[in-house]
Scaffold this active site. Structure first.
Site, PDB file in Angstrom:
ATOM      1  CE  LYS A  72      -3.711   2.224   2.653  1.00 47.16           C
ATOM      2  NZ  LYS A  72      -4.554   2.149   3.878  1.00 47.16           N
ATOM      3  CG  ASP A  92       2.428  -5.192  12.713  1.00 48.88           C
ATOM      4  OD1 ASP A  92       1.788  -4.261  13.256  1.00 48.88           O
ATOM      5  OD2 ASP A  92       1.981  -6.352  12.632  1.00 48.88           O
ATOM      6  CG  ASN A 119       2.386  10.398  10.159  1.00 53.85           C
ATOM      7  OD1 ASN A 119       1.615  11.348  10.242  1.00 53.85           O
ATOM      8  ND2 ASN A 119       2.177   9.388   9.313  1.00 53.85           N
ATOM      9  CB  SER A 173      -0.385  14.556  19.879  1.00 55.28           C
ATOM     10  OG  SER A 173      -1.354  14.293  20.869  1.00 55.28           O
ATOM     11  CE1 TYR A 200      -6.229   8.706  17.579  1.00 57.84           C
ATOM     12  CE2 TYR A 200      -7.646  10.497  18.326  1.00 57.84           C
ATOM     13  CZ  TYR A 200      -6.663  10.016  17.481  1.00 57.84           C
ATOM     14  OH  TYR A 200      -6.115  10.859  16.529  1.00 57.84           O
ATOM     15  CE  LYS A 204      -2.570   9.724  18.041  1.00 57.45           C
ATOM     16  NZ  LYS A 204      -1.468   9.952  17.104  1.00 57.45           N
TER      17      LYS A 204
END
Length: 333
Positions: A72, A92, A119, A173, A200, A204
């Protein structure tokens, strides 16, 4: 203050006057200016990572890129991979062993890294998932894998720093960190209470804490940590969002105004990585190519301000210690 403040005052939606990643390179006069330097970027198979690579490639910097799905990534990066200064490596981020293997490849090619851009990420996984290492998948992907990668590349980052170009670790973040801090007794929701957005937000927040602690520990050695919220961008990171949520976002007029293109969304990341005004500085949380301002503790996930727990030396140190234990490393201090 930033030269980009005016451009962000009255957003008019994707493609408006707000800067792109390439604008940041141009405004810093960096086209072809970073030849001989090295950057590592994670998560380059889609979205912001691709645009970060496209912008940095114009500087002549040598790029080591990581992606879980190499096929990808090759399709997304296209001609960028024809450049002999660009190398794609499989990593991974749900596997600590995979991170170790990727770092080993990078260190076999270079002993100096000037910029590390963490990132890669996933968002709002619907149900609690644990990695093979036993870690909650968002915490592992967004925080722990990046923490381990930094630790493995730390000597190379310290080796690369110089008086006029100090090394930087850039943590992508999100404004969602505002709703939930880190919770040492429940990092992996072993005590229950899993919620996609809570998990999540914790991961972050961990990104910001890691950047702040890097700067505290290594800033005096010329190695700095910077974190940022890239903005709201329609990318593959939102693949777990329900159709109802996506439709509601489309109908939100205010949201449509602040939405950025991927090229614009990558701007703050590139700004954090190379802007000359940030030389020798760190421990900052950026939004819209400038340092974020203090906002209320209102539990809003989309605000562009920071909250009381964004900067917390005690929790930053605590997460650092716990993360070392989770990835099986000793503290070097």
């Amino acid at each position: 203050m930033s030269r980009y403040d005016k451009a962000h005052k009255d957003p008019q939606g994707p493609g408006d006057q707000r800067p792109t990643a390439l604008n940041i390179i141009h405004d810093n006069a960096l086209e072809g200016a970073l030849t001989g330097k090295v950057a590592v970027v994670t998560g380059v198979s889609s979205g912001l990572g691709v645009e970060v690579v496209r912008a940095l490639a114009t500087t002549g910097i040598r790029l080591f890129l990581t992606a879980r799905d190499v096929t990808k990534a090759k399709q997304a990066l296209g001609d960028q991979l024809q450049d002999t200064k660009v190398e794609l490596i499989k990593m991974d981020q749900t596997s600590m062993q995979s991170v170790r293997e990727a770092a080993k490849v990078i260190l076999s090619r270079t002993n100096a890294v000037n910029i590390l851009i963490n990132n890669a990420g996933i968002m709002a996984v619907p149900e609690l998932e644990l990695t093979a290492d036993g870690y909650e998948v968002q915490f592992a992907t967004n925080h722990l894998s990046h923490f381990l990668l930094f630790q493995l590349l730390k000597r190379a980052l310290l080796a690369a720093t110089s008086h006029d170009f100090q090394s930087r670790v850039v943590m992508v973040s999100a404004s969602a960190h505002r709703i939930y801090s880190t919770h040492p007794d429940n990092y992996h929701f072993q005590n229950g209470g899993y919620h996609p957005w809570v998990a999540y937000a914790q991961s972050k927040c961990g990104n910001i804490y890691m950047a702040n602690e890097i700067d505290r520990r290594y800033g005096h050695l010329g190695l700095h940590g910077i974190s940022l919220h890239p903005g709201i961008i329609a990318t593959d990171v939102g693949r777990f969002l329900s159709d109802e949520t996506k439709e509601a976002m489309k109908q939100d007029k205010m949201l449509r105004k602040v939405l950025k293109t991927p090229e614009q969304g990558a701007a703050t990341t590139v700004y954090a990585a190379v802007d000359k005004g940030l030389e020798g500085k760190g421990g900052k949380y950026l939004v819209n190519c400038t340092e974020a301002t203090r906002g209320p503790d209102d539990g809003q996930s989309s605000s562009e301000t920071y909250v009381s727990h964004t900067y917390c030396p005690q929790k930053e140190a605590e997460l650092w210690k716990d993360s070392l234990e989770m990835v099986g490393l000793e503290d070097d201090e």
